[in-house]
Design a protein around this motif. Structure first.
Motif, PDB file in Angstrom:
ATOM      1  N   THR A   1       0.816  -1.211   0.000  1.00 60.82           N
ATOM      2  CA  THR A   1       0.000   0.000   0.000  1.00 60.82           C
ATOM      3  C   THR A   1       0.856   1.270   0.000  1.00 60.82           C
ATOM      4  O   THR A   1       0.451   2.290  -0.569  1.00 60.82           O
ATOM      5  CB  THR A   1      -0.917   0.004   1.224  1.00 60.82           C
ATOM      6  OG1 THR A   1      -0.130  -0.133   2.411  1.00 60.82           O
ATOM      7  CG2 THR A   1      -1.905  -1.145   1.163  1.00 60.82           C
TER       8      THR A   1
ATOM      9  N   HIS B   1      -6.638  -1.148   4.451  1.00 64.46           N
ATOM     10  CA  HIS B   1      -5.310  -0.624   4.160  1.00 64.46           C
ATOM     11  C   HIS B   1      -5.272   0.138   2.837  1.00 64.46           C
ATOM     12  O   HIS B   1      -4.442   1.030   2.641  1.00 64.46           O
ATOM     13  CB  HIS B   1      -4.284  -1.763   4.117  1.00 64.46           C
ATOM     14  CG  HIS B   1      -4.058  -2.412   5.453  1.00 64.46           C
ATOM     15  ND1 HIS B   1      -4.784  -3.497   5.881  1.00 64.46           N
ATOM     16  CD2 HIS B   1      -3.200  -2.112   6.462  1.00 64.46           C
ATOM     17  CE1 HIS B   1      -4.377  -3.856   7.085  1.00 64.46           C
ATOM     18  NE2 HIS B   1      -3.415  -3.029   7.471  1.00 64.46           N
ATOM     19  N   TRP B   2      -6.187  -0.215   1.933  1.00 58.17           N
ATOM     20  CA  TRP B   2      -6.208   0.447   0.635  1.00 58.17           C
ATOM     21  C   TRP B   2      -7.167   1.637   0.611  1.00 58.17           C
ATOM     22  O   TRP B   2      -7.252   2.340  -0.400  1.00 58.17           O
ATOM     23  CB  TRP B   2      -6.637  -0.547  -0.462  1.00 58.17           C
ATOM     24  CG  TRP B   2      -5.643  -1.650  -0.675  1.00 58.17           C
ATOM     25  CD1 TRP B   2      -5.535  -2.790   0.043  1.00 58.17           C
ATOM     26  CD2 TRP B   2      -4.607  -1.682  -1.649  1.00 58.17           C
ATOM     27  NE1 TRP B   2      -4.503  -3.561  -0.427  1.00 58.17           N
ATOM     28  CE2 TRP B   2      -3.919  -2.894  -1.481  1.00 58.17           C
ATOM     29  CE3 TRP B   2      -4.208  -0.812  -2.673  1.00 58.17           C
ATOM     30  CZ2 TRP B   2      -2.847  -3.270  -2.275  1.00 58.17           C
ATOM     31  CZ3 TRP B   2      -3.151  -1.186  -3.474  1.00 58.17           C
ATOM     32  CH2 TRP B   2      -2.462  -2.391  -3.270  1.00 58.17           C
TER      33      TRP B   2
END
Length: 812
Positions: free
Chosen positions: A647, A699-700
């Motif tokens: 990420t 996380h994205w």
């Protein structure tokens, strides 16, 4: 309280009484009240003295409780009588005896009475009071040479009492009192006697106390007492010989006097070692004091730079003697001599002239030897050896290498520091060289200072002359873990945690030295376009090879130097300007392939960010459409980051270039340019892709949010400006409605609720625009078209919600 009343009040009272009697004589001299003759006055004082003595004797025998009181009173009376005899010759108003010889005989006789009384009573307190008060009486008024003779008699009596009854306090007391009364008397009345008399009596005092220690009874005293007596006697005799009280002005011959007395005491030390004349333990006192005083004589009389070498060698001899014979006095004298040697090594103490470097090299060798001697002395803390070790390196740096030319000096100190350190670390028998451990440990800060010296003087060094400092720094970096352990062992810090701070510091120093060397020898600063990335990759490779991240972390900074070179020189080197970006790609590939000794996630993101900066900077320098280049980079990096599931790389290498591309395409290019929508659509499509593939992974989420906001904001701006320019402000609501419809449909297709909500809000903005602005500004056809279009769009929305209501309910 009882003891104070019984003893000390009496003592204080006798002292005050004697003082009053003394000043009474002065008062009698100045006032008309006492016109009686000298015989009457002396008789009066003697009567008082005898009365006090008799009263004391009577009280001593009267009752047991008054024994101590009576003895003190009797001793005070005897001291008053001693002063009366003394004043009968020296005080003008009381002068009765004209013959100095008769005066001396009477004083000797009365001193014998005092001594006899003390022996008769076997009372130490009587002896102390009598002798002490007699000393006190003889120093108050000027007395000429006979006062000195009186003190000599009293000293002899005190020494006899010490030897006869082992009254140690009296013996040490008369030594101190004799010299103190001598100094006090000379200080008050310096003109009362000539120099020869003063020195003669000093010699007599010293001979008396020195000879007293030869008596068998004295040799049976504790060694500690004998040493204290010898030390006090020698020190006082030397001090009063070379200084005139109270002005403290030294004699012109102070150096030669000190040298002579020092050599005399050294000779006596040799005699004392045999044990025939004095106790062998006195050899230490005579020897050390002789060396110290002789050193002072050398210090005063010697010229040039030979004296600091002599004193430094002498400090070593004193410390060796302390190891063999013991004694804190010898160690203190050694430290003092060592300090004086260092002070005399300064140019300021030698007329401002710097000694030849060979002299300082010899001094450094002696300091190193002194370090080893201190290290082996079990009575000294091991950490104390650090002090002479520091001095050794200071002498080498300031006195030796500072006088060499820059290339030789820098290389010389690096060679020496590395050699000492490697000798300790690699030689298995290094423990046989005492002091090597301390010298090697202090070489660590020496290496830091040498590195700073190299950074300051590197312009004077050729490329081959820079090799040794660079290699030396690398060796210190490599040996840093063992150096840290060795330091903890020396400090006996067994609970210390393993630290990598030292190797990180040396790593930073090494790369800083590499950077300054490269910058100096590089013909063109644009060379950093190529060298920066190479050094960064090389440093990371070294970290992988040695499995130590400290060497690779600081090297990454060289990528920044390459980026700055792109900013400054990219316009002049079109092809070379892409090299930093290419090397960053290579570095990213190596990290992706397994170079993960450093923090892989953070490192991949940092390298991706630098890659974006490098590509974007040079694209703006070389291309008319840098936004398209950044868009392509963002799409490629998206695929790479998604494959790696990284990420940070996604954010820095894909989202960031697309954001810059979208902003740039809106600000730079014309409003009617259809290519400007390519970066915007790429950002929105990328967001749609991430939404479908990573919708459940938080996380994205930051990447998705930034892409969506960037795409929509720039799309609104670009489309609005486009319509305004193409249709003179007409059709804006229609455009917004169509785009909102597309966004809404896309939300249904990929099940993206934010798309649907944003589409509805955008449609509401189109309706408000029609109602509030288009109605007043557009013509009839424009109004109609706007309303119709919005109506159709709203109907379409309604149809979709009705047709797919169950599906939409599941979305929610």
């Amino acid at each position: 309280e009882l003891n104070f009343g019984r003893v000390w009040l009496v003592r204080i009272g006798v002292v005050l009484l004697l003082t009053g009697l003394i000043f009474l004589s002065t008062y009698a001299y100045k006032n008309w009240l006492f016109h009686a003759g000298a015989a009457m006055k002396v008789s009066f004082f003697m009567i008082i003295s005898l009365a006090l003595t008799g009263a004391g004797l009577w009280l001593e025998n009267w009752r047991e409780g008054f024994r101590q009181y009576g003895r003190v009173l009797a001793s005070g009376g005897l001291a008053a009588g001693y002063y009366a005899i003394y004043a009968a010759h020296f005080v003008p108003s009381l002068k009765l005896i004209n013959s100095p010889i008769l005066e001396g005989v009477l004083l000797t006789f009365w001193a014998g009475i005092i001594l006899g009384y003390a022996v008769w009573k076997k009372s130490r307190i009587v002896a102390v009071m009598a002798i002490g008060l007699a000393f006190y009486g003889t120093i108050v008024n000027p007395s000429g040479w006979l006062s000195l003779f009186s003190a000599l008699l009293l000293s002899s009596a005190g020494i006899w009492l010490m030897l006869r009854y082992r009254w140690v306090s009296i013996g040490l007391g008369v030594v101190a009192a004799a010299y103190a009364s001598h100094a006090f008397w000379l200080g008050l009345y310096p003109g009362e006697t000539v120099e020869s008399v003063r020195l003669t009596y000093l010699g007599c005092y010293w001979l008396l106390f020195t000879a007293a220690m030869m008596v068998p009874q004295a040799r049976k005293l504790p060694e500690r007492i004998q040493r204290w007596m010898a030390a006090l006697n020698n020190s006082a005799a030397w001090y009063l010989t070379v200084f005139a009280i109270p002005s403290l002005m030294p004699h012109a011959e102070i150096g030669w006097i000190s040298l002579g007395m020092g050599l005399l005491w050294i000779g006596l030390a040799a005699m004392a070692r045999t044990g025939k004349l004095w106790h062998p333990s006195l050899a230490v006192i005579f020897g050390y004091q002789g060396l110290l005083i002789a050193s002072l004589g050398v210090l005063i009389e010697a010229t040039g730079y030979t004296r600091f070498l002599v004193l430094a060698v002498e400090a070593c001899v004193l410390m060796l003697g302390a190891r063999n014979f013991g004694g804190i006095l010898a160690r203190g004298a050694s430290a003092l001599t060592f300090l004086v040697a260092l002070i005399t090594a300064f140019p300021e103490t030698n007329g401002g002239i710097l000694a030849p470097w060979l002299s300082y090299a010899a001094l450094a060798a002696v300091c190193a030897a002194y370090t080893g001697i201190v290290r082996r002395d079990e009575a000294v803390n091991n950490m104390m050896a650090i002090i002479p070790a520091c001095v050794t390196w200071l002498v080498l740096g300031v006195g030796v290498f500072n006088q060499w030319q820059s290339p030789s000096a820098v290389n010389g100190i690096w060679l020496l520091a590395v050699s000492v350190m490697l000798t300790l670390m690699l030689w298995k028998q290094s423990h046989r060289l005492p002091g090597l451990h301390e010298l090697a440990m202090i070489s660590v800060p020496v290496a830091f200072v040498s590195g700073w010296w190299y950074l300051r003087e590197h312009n004077d060094l050729l490329l081959w002359q820079s090799v040794i400092p660079l290699l030396g720094t690398g060796v210190y970096w490599y040996m840093s873990p063992r150096l840290s352990t060795a330091w903890d062992d020396m400090a006996q810090n067994k609970q210390a945690k393993k630290s990598t701070a030292l190797e990180w510091v040396f790593s930073v120093l090494l790369w800083l030295m590499v950077a300054t060397t490269a910058a100096h020898h590089m013909q063109d600063s644009s060379g950093w376009l190529v060298l920066g990335g190479i050094l960064a990759i090389f440093g990371h490779g070294m970290a992988q090879l040695f499995k130590r991240s400290s060497i690779g972390g600081p090297a990454l900074v060289f990528h920044l130097s390459a980026l700055m070179s792109v900013v400054e020189y990219g316009n002049f080197h079109p092809l070379a300007g892409w090299v930093p970006a290419l090397l960053l790609v290579v570095h990213l590939a190596l990290v992706d392939r397994g170079w993960r000794l450093l923090d892989g996630g953070v490192l991949m993101g940092a390298l991706a960010f630098c890659l974006t900066c490098a590509v974007g900077t040079h694209a703006f320098q070389e291309f008319d459409r840098p936004d398209l280049t950044l868009t392509a980079l963002g799409l490629v990096m998206t695929a790479w980051a998604y494959r790696c599931r990284d990420t940070s790389m996604m954010m820095a290498g894909a989202v960031f270039p697309l954001l810059v591309a979208c902003v740039a395409t809106v600000l730079i290019h014309g409003s009617l340019d259809w290519l400007r929508y390519l970066p915007i659509l790429s950002a929105l499509l990328l967001h749609a892709f991430l939404w479908r593939e990573t919708k459940t992974d938080d996380h994205w989420k930051p990447s998705r949010v930034i892409l969506l906001i960037t795409g929509l904001v720039t799309l609104i701006i670009a489309s609005t400006v486009h319509v305004e320019k193409a249709f003179n402000g007409s059709g804006l609501a229609i455009c917004w409605a169509l785009l909102a419809s597309l966004l809404f449909c896309a939300g249904l297709a990929i099940r993206c609720r934010p798309y649907r909500l944003i589409g509805m809000w955008w449609l509401a903005a189109a309706v408000l625009h029609v109602v509030c602005i288009d109605v007043m500004r557009l013509g009839t056809l424009g109004r109609i078209l706007s309303f119709i279009t919005l109506g159709l769009v709203l109907l379409a929305f309604g149809f979709l919600y009705n047709k797919f209501q169950e599906t939409i309910r599941k979305f929610l």
